[in-house]
Design a protein around this motif. Structure first.
Motif, PDB file in Angstrom:
ATOM      1  N   ASP A  81       0.669  -1.567   0.733  1.00 28.79           N
ATOM      2  CA  ASP A  81       0.087  -0.117  -0.328  1.00 28.79           C
ATOM      3  C   ASP A  81       0.927   1.127  -0.213  1.00 28.79           C
ATOM      4  N   GLY A  82       1.958   1.417   0.560  1.00 24.19           N
ATOM      5  CA  GLY A  82       2.845   2.357   0.934  1.00 24.19           C
ATOM      6  C   GLY A  82       3.492   2.523  -0.367  1.00 24.19           C
ATOM      7  N   PHE A  83       4.296   1.468  -0.539  1.00 21.80           N
ATOM      8  CA  PHE A  83       4.275   1.638  -2.059  1.00 21.80           C
ATOM      9  C   PHE A  83       4.026   2.281  -3.132  1.00 21.80           C
ATOM     10  N   ALA A  84       2.541   1.669  -3.664  1.00 20.30           N
ATOM     11  CA  ALA A  84       1.288   2.085  -4.236  1.00 20.30           C
ATOM     12  C   ALA A  84       0.998   3.278  -4.299  1.00 20.30           C
ATOM     13  N   LEU A  85       0.898   3.831  -2.878  1.00 17.46           N
ATOM     14  CA  LEU A  85       0.554   5.261  -2.486  1.00 17.46           C
ATOM     15  C   LEU A  85       1.765   6.326  -3.670  1.00 17.46           C
TER      16      LEU A  85
END
Length: 395
Positions: A81-85
């Motif tokens: 999720d952090g990578f995608a954000l």
């Protein structure tokens, strides 16, 4: 002119990646711009990339991209999720209209359905890993046909891209492209090879001549030179650095770092003290509850010290700059245009105008590069401060 973003690691770049970029170009039109947002010196699996970021970016341009920007390490060392954000936020700030992503199957509507379902799932504890718990919860909320997507390797990451677009209310359109080959296939018996299989083979043999069918021409040439110079990551050396660092840390110090919670810092500290290799320590810490990739990222945190506040602020405010790694000669006007919306870094010495958060994000990027180079096989390749000396590669 359409601007199509591709978030990637290219660790290393291979013909399957080139095929994906060619499909984007073919479907978006010859006048479109392909903007790659790429993990830099460290990748999401919690370790240094096999080769440096400038060569990997140049291979991407030679393989079909127009521009390659670095995804700040605070995001590339995060969960899905952090990578995608971070990637989605940067793509939007770069003026991209679409985000292309390779998947085994599924449509944009399917992944938006996964994203909407994921928004309603509350974090819960359990014996399974966080990713597995999310998969089980998602499967219970969506129709059977969409649930089948969760069996594919890239489903949760693709859903994370869609979720980030929805949460940030971005005009970016998610564009899944059916990929060729299996992202995690360890074999070299097919027309396309996975990056995992190529890394494993190169690490074991220290050569790439027998892998030419899977590599683009420039990547073949550069990779052979880098291997002969020892300019590629020695993962045993990297593990020794982490183990040494953790001999110096206490549980109280570990609690100041991201992801160390729920008492895991005590188990971590004990296993690191009792083990003689990093791999042995990770095996001792590993349980069904903690994914191996999460533990590897935590190992990187102990070495790089990103700090909880840096990650929290970065998730709230997004990337503060666009670090240019490589470009084709035709896109200079585009660089001038995006500089009006977001600082574009081509030289570190010109980064003084960044926000306080931006300077902290960049400082972590620099630490990652220094650590990666210091972990190279060849003594002469272990250079420092390369972010100050390297310029964007132009192809």
């Amino acid at each position: 002119m359409k601007r199509i973003a591709v978030i990637a690691e290219f660790n290393p770049f291979h013909t399957g990646h080139a095929w994906l970029l060619s499909q984007v170009r073919q479907q978006a039109g010859p006048q479109s711009l392909i903007v790659v947002i790429m993990s830099g010196s460290f990748v999401q699996r919690g370790e240094p990339a096999l080769f440096d970021k400038w060569h990997r970016a140049a291979w991407a341009v030679e393989g079909g991209a127009d521009l390659v920007f670095e995804l700040p390490a605070v995001y590339s060392l995060s969960s899905a999720d952090g990578f995608a954000l971070g990637g989605v936020w940067l793509a939007s700030r770069l003026g991209c209209s679409h985000l292309a992503c390779g998947v085994e199957r599924g449509t944009a509507d399917d992944f938006y359905a996964l994203a909407r379902a994921a928004q309603d799932i509350r974090p819960c504890r359990g014996r399974e890993t966080a990713g597995r718990r999310q998969t089980i919860a998602l499967a219970a909320r969506i129709r059977e046909q969409t649930a089948l997507l969760l069996d594919q390797p890239n489903a949760l990451l693709a859903a994370s891209y869609a979720k980030a677009i929805v949460q940030q209310d971005l005009s970016l359109q998610f564009w899944p492209i059916l990929r060729q080959g299996n992202h995690h296939d360890p074999s070299l018996a097919h027309s396309f090879a996975s990056a995992s299989a190529l890394r494993q083979d190169i690490i074991q043999t220290g050569r790439c001549q027998h892998l030419h069918r899977y590599l683009t021409p420039q990547a073949r040439e550069d990779m052979a030179a880098l291997l002969s110079q020892g300019a590629y990551t020695d993962y045993d050396r990297y593990g020794d650095f982490i183990l040494f660092q953790n001999r110096l840390l206490t549980p109280e110090m570990l609690r100041q770092l991201p992801a160390f919670n729920e008492g895991l810092e005590n188990r971590w500290h004990r296993c690191m003290q009792d083990s003689v290799t990093y791999k042995e320590a990770l095996a001792a810490i590993k349980t069904r509850r903690y994914a191996y990739s999460r533990l590897c990222r935590m190992g990187a945190y102990t070495l790089l010290s990103p700090g909880r506040s840096l990650m929290d602020q970065s998730y709230q405010l997004g990337p503060q700059y666009a670090r240019l790694l490589a470009l084709s000669q035709k896109v200079s006007p585009y660089i001038k245009e995006i500089k009006k919306e977001l600082p574009v870094i081509t030289r570190i010495t010109a980064a003084d105008s960044l926000s306080p958060l931006g300077r902290k994000q960049l400082a972590l990027d620099l630490r990652c590069t220094d650590m990666q180079y210091y972990c190279f096989h060849g003594t002469q390749a272990r250079l420092s401060r390369q972010d100050y000396y390297q310029s964007p590669r132009i192809r």
